[in-house]
Design a protein around this motif. Structure first.
Motif, mmCIF file in Angstrom:
data_model
loop_
_atom_site.group_PDB
_atom_site.id
_atom_site.type_symbol
_atom_site.label_atom_id
_atom_site.label_comp_id
_atom_site.label_asym_id
_atom_site.label_seq_id
_atom_site.Cartn_x
_atom_site.Cartn_y
_atom_site.Cartn_z
ATOM 1 N N PHE A 105 1.975 -9.239 -1.543
ATOM 2 C CA PHE A 105 2.356 -8.314 -2.607
ATOM 3 C C PHE A 105 2.183 -6.867 -2.133
ATOM 4 C CE2 PHE A 105 3.302 -7.153 -6.824
ATOM 5 C CZ PHE A 105 2.550 -6.020 -7.122
ATOM 6 N N GLY A 106 1.192 -6.611 -1.299
ATOM 7 C CA GLY A 106 0.971 -5.265 -0.781
ATOM 8 C C GLY A 106 2.149 -4.777 0.043
ATOM 9 N N TYR A 107 2.636 -5.613 0.926
ATOM 10 C CA TYR A 107 3.805 -5.231 1.726
ATOM 11 C C TYR A 107 5.024 -5.011 0.837
ATOM 12 C CZ TYR A 107 1.403 -6.341 6.087
ATOM 13 O OH TYR A 107 0.538 -6.362 7.148
ATOM 14 N N ALA A 108 5.170 -5.857 -0.190
ATOM 15 C CA ALA A 108 6.298 -5.699 -1.108
ATOM 16 C C ALA A 108 6.232 -4.350 -1.814
ATOM 17 C CB ALA A 108 6.327 -6.842 -2.115
ATOM 18 N N GLY A 109 5.045 -3.976 -2.294
ATOM 19 C CA GLY A 109 4.906 -2.689 -2.948
ATOM 20 C C GLY A 109 5.180 -1.533 -2.006
ATOM 21 N N HIS A 110 4.689 -1.638 -0.798
ATOM 22 C CA HIS A 110 4.921 -0.597 0.193
ATOM 23 C C HIS A 110 6.425 -0.434 0.470
ATOM 24 C CE1 HIS A 110 3.659 1.893 3.671
ATOM 25 N NE2 HIS A 110 4.813 1.474 4.170
ATOM 26 N N THR A 111 7.126 -1.551 0.669
ATOM 27 C CA THR A 111 8.561 -1.495 0.949
ATOM 28 C C THR A 111 9.333 -0.924 -0.231
ATOM 29 O OG1 THR A 111 8.364 -3.417 2.403
ATOM 30 C CG2 THR A 111 10.560 -2.868 1.615
#
Length: 828
Positions: A105-111
């Motif tokens: 989820f962290g990578y998704a938010g960053h992207t």
């Protein structure tokens, strides 16, 4: 950090990931349904394939992480899609978010934040300047800004965080430039022979970037990224050789090691496999596969302590299996893209062979021109010496008589009563003086002394005149030698150009962007084309080659040629078709320009007094693909000599024009040749019309000729120019008269025998206009015959001079198949 929050929310993450995937599935389903409702055709199917490919690539690049936390591939890919296919930007963004969500989820938010920031910056910059040169800067700001914001939220402000964000932004900027080179290569089918080494490297970097998205995927304990990486290395090593194989191996291994430090050994394995596979490519697929297997065994046994020998070997064997299943057509096609391969060289040689043949043909025309000029000089140099011998003796004795006998009291007796005796004695004395310098024959001297009361004066005069004649003969011989020298030089030039035509070569002019645009335009119109080769886009001289899947129903003539005519804004037809290969329906089609106008001609010609030999000569010819020439030449006087002069003028003109020399220069060259060729005052007129069959513009060059006429409906206009006949003066200026012709016009050219046939008419121009205006027919041959008949009737049935009439009717060219418009697209 976003990663920690993602780990703490695994359950929520799985639910949202499922929802995103379901949303993407719904989007694809809706897209498929809309295409079905619109009766899916080839263009729509290709668009759907492109959409799915974009989403697949975006998903993998969304998962691509290097150095544990950096995401330098997502925003560059989105930026390239935004500029390349803006309508696919939203699906690409969803695919990137979905790929990041599959990680955490962290990578998704960053992207997601990076994508939103990019769109905002792009909108701001486009309002200021729409230049593409600012795109890498936009990517840098978006990636660096998002990373710095993330680090600040998690850990607070720090110079180190600013440095880290700048490094990631700089890496994304470089990746953007690489993607701009490589992504079009994947999504667009390009013709062969145009890839540079840098483009090959960019393509490999893109493939390696995609592979980082598969890190962690396992099939029966075998790593997917290892299998695909080794398969790619095998393909490139087999297609491009050891250099390309080793380069691809290093790049793929480097990118995989950045994604996971544990994959560092992969760089050595892949580079070694690419090197061995390329070296053993002469053994076919077996040799290349052996290179990979040897490299895998060596690395697994002596260097790689993290992977078992069985797993490494099975991964390599799986890659080999996929390699064997790859069609040979694919590897051959890839080899055609790579500089230095045999396939690449063959494609280049095929193109250069065609260009060389065309250029050699032009050089051979110049060779024929110089050879014709050399024959002209040689011919006159040989004939004058024999033809003028008797005439020279008469002229010589006349000059002697004028200097001696004119004041003699016995002139009447010698030249009136005893002409034959006097002429014979003087001829014998001339021969004796020419041989010995004096009269050695006493009997001849006694007879001459008894016959002439001024015998000594006559002999001295003959000797003096002989010396003058010797000087003139020397000058004449020098002139003949000069002519022969010029003829030999022209023959030498002709031979040089003939040899040059055999060895000539020419580099290709790149029309890559136009080829892509034409192919896209045809594709959007529903026409599938495998290959487009542009050799020339010059107006009126278009030359395009295509390879199409089949031409069973004459699709090239019925569909592609009309579409191409609309795209290029000029009429294009099928010039030649042939099978692209010995087996299969693929067809190679050559398209070329056709003429906007066509010429129908009529000719009427007769000699003075109805004889066979006329002093008029004429010619009609096509020069190249888009110019039509009509010419009439009238030699001075009548009969054979006038015919030779006019015929040589026309022949030289035809050869010079066919060689591509400008018509004004051609006429000046002919004038120089004819004025230098003979000492006699022998002139020729020339009436030349040059018609551009693409634009309809006509140029008239009149050298001592009569007016020409253009009939347009009921209106008749005359065309005149004041130039002296050819050969009269060495230096001449040629006046050019231009006129725009239209469909339906009649162009009428005539020699002076026709124009001046009516002796009793004072204003011949007005009478000629009235006669042409009153003619009811528009058939060019009927017009020529009626005009000739009318002028002979006006002369009471007598033909007082050589007469020639050329008539040309200009009509629009009507292609067999009508042109229809392709989807509007701005292309270079």
């Amino acid at each position: 950090m976003f990663v920690r929050s993602g780990v703490q929310s695994v359950t929520k993450l799985n639910g949202q990931a499922v929802s995103v995937v379901e949303g993407l599935k719904g989007f694809v389903v809706r897209k498929a349904l809309s295409l079905t409702e619109k009766k899916i055709d080839k263009v729509q199917i290709q668009a759907l394939k492109r959409l799915l490919l974009i989403m697949g690539v975006g998903f993998l690049l969304g998962r691509s992480v290097i150095l544990l936390q950096l995401l330098p591939f997502a925003i560059p890919f989105l930026a390239v899609v935004f500029k390349w296919r803006r309508n696919l930007t939203l699906p690409a963004a969803f695919a990137l978010i979905a790929g990041s969500t599959s990680l955490s989820f962290g990578y998704a938010g960053h992207t997601t934040v990076a994508i939103l920031l990019y769109f905002f910056l792009q909108a701001v910059i486009e309002k200021v300047n729409k230049s593409k040169s600012f795109l890498p800067l936009t990517v840098f700001l978006a990636v660096a800004g998002t990373r710095y914001l993330s680090l600040v939220i998690q850990e607070g402000t720090s110079i180190y965080h600013l440095f880290t964000a700048s490094v990631e932004g700089g890496l994304a900027l470089v990746v953007t430039l690489i993607f701009f080179q490589s992504i079009p290569l994947v999504f667009e089918r390009k013709k062969q022979m145009n890839l540079r080494h840098e483009e090959v490297v960019c393509l490999v970097i893109l493939l390696g970037s995609l592979l980082t998205g598969t890190v962690g995927w396992l099939i029966y304990q075998m790593s997917v990224e290892h299998i695909v990486a080794r398969y790619v290395v095998l393909i490139f090593a087999f297609s491009g050789g050891a250099t390309i194989g080793a380069t691809v191996g290093v790049i793929m291994g480097l990118i995989l090691s950045l994604a996971s430090v544990s994959q560092l050994i992969s760089m050595s394995l892949l580079a070694f496999a690419g090197l061995l596979g390329g070296l053993l490519k002469e053994g076919g697929k077996v040799g290349t596969a052996i290179g990979l297997v040897i490299a895998s065994l060596l690395m697994a046994m002596y260097a790689d302590s993290q992977s078992s020998l069985n797993v490494t070997l099975f991964e390599s064997l799986t890659a080999v299996a996929f390699f064997y299943l790859t069609p040979k057509k694919w590897t051959s096609s890839l080899a055609g893209y790579i500089p230095g391969t045999v396939e690449y060289t063959q494609e280049q040689q095929k193109y250069l062979r065609k260009i060389r043949d065309v250029t050699a043909g032009k050089v051979e025309q110049f060779s024929d021109l110089f050879l014709s000029l050399s024959r002209t000089f040689s011919f006159h140099g040989k004939t004058e010496e024999g033809e003028e011998t008797e005439c020279e003796v008469d002229l010589f004795l006349s000059s002697v008589t004028e200097a001696t006998c004119q004041t003699c009291m016995k002139k009447q007796q010698c030249w009136a009563r005893d002409f034959d005796k006097t002429y014979g004695l003087m001829e014998q004395i001339m021969g004796a003086c020419e041989k010995d310098g004096d009269i050695k024959d006493r009997a001849l001297a006694a007879v001459w002394k008894k016959h002439c009361i001024i015998d000594t004066k006559v002999v001295d005069t003959i000797n003096g005149k002989l010396k003058e004649r010797d000087g003139e003969m020397r000058l004449r011989n020098q002139l003949l030698e000069s002519r022969q020298l010029v003829a030999e030089q022209l023959i030498g030039v002709s031979q040089v150009m003939e040899d040059f035509a055999k060895d000539i070569q020419r580099e290709k002019k790149v029309h890559e962007q136009q080829e892509i645009d034409i192919k896209n335009s045809l594709s959007e119109a529903g026409v599938d084309v495998d290959l487009v080769d542009i050799y020339s886009l010059e107006p009126g001289n278009v030359d395009v080659e295509m390879i199409i899947p089949s031409n069973t129903y004459n699709e090239a003539e019925k569909v592609i040629a009309p579409l191409l005519s609309d795209i290029l804004r000029e009429c294009v037809i099928v010039k030649h078709t042939e099978a692209a290969r010995s087996t299969g329906p693929e067809t190679k089609v050559v398209f070329a320009s056709t003429k906007t106008f066509v010429i129908n001609q009529g000719i009427a010609h007769t000699a003075k007094g109805g004889k066979w030999v006329s002093g008029d000569s004429y010619s009609t010819m096509e020069i190249g693909e888009g110019t039509y020439a009509m010419a009439i030449s009238d030699g001075m006087g009548n009969g054979r000599r006038a015919h030779i002069e006019s015929q040589e003028t026309i022949d030289l003109l035809r050869r010079i024009l066919l060689s591509g020399i400008d018509e004004t220069v051609a006429i000046k060259s002919i004038n120089s040749v004819l004025s230098l060729r003979s000492n006699e005052e022998v002139f020729s007129t020339l009436d030349l019309a040059m018609l551009d069959l693409q634009t309809g513009k006509a140029k008239f060059l009149k050298v001592g000729s009569t007016p020409s006429y253009i009939k347009r409906g009921d209106h008749v206009m005359s065309l005149e120019a004041g130039n002296l006949p050819i050969g009269m003066i060495r230096e001449m200026d040629v006046d050019v008269v231009s006129e725009q012709l239209k469909a339906g016009d009649l162009l009428i050219m005539m020699s002076d025998g026709v124009y001046e046939a009516s002796k009793h008419v004072e204003n011949k121009d007005v009478r000629m206009k009235r006669m042409i205006r009153e003619m009811m027919t528009k058939d060019p041959q009927e017009v020529a015959d009626l005009l000739m008949e009318k002028m002979i009737r006006d002369a009471d049935g007598e033909i007082h001079d050589d007469m020639t009439v050329l008539v040309a009717k200009v009509d629009h060219y009507l292609p067999e198949w009508a042109t229809f418009s392709a989807p509007e697209k701005e292309w270079a």
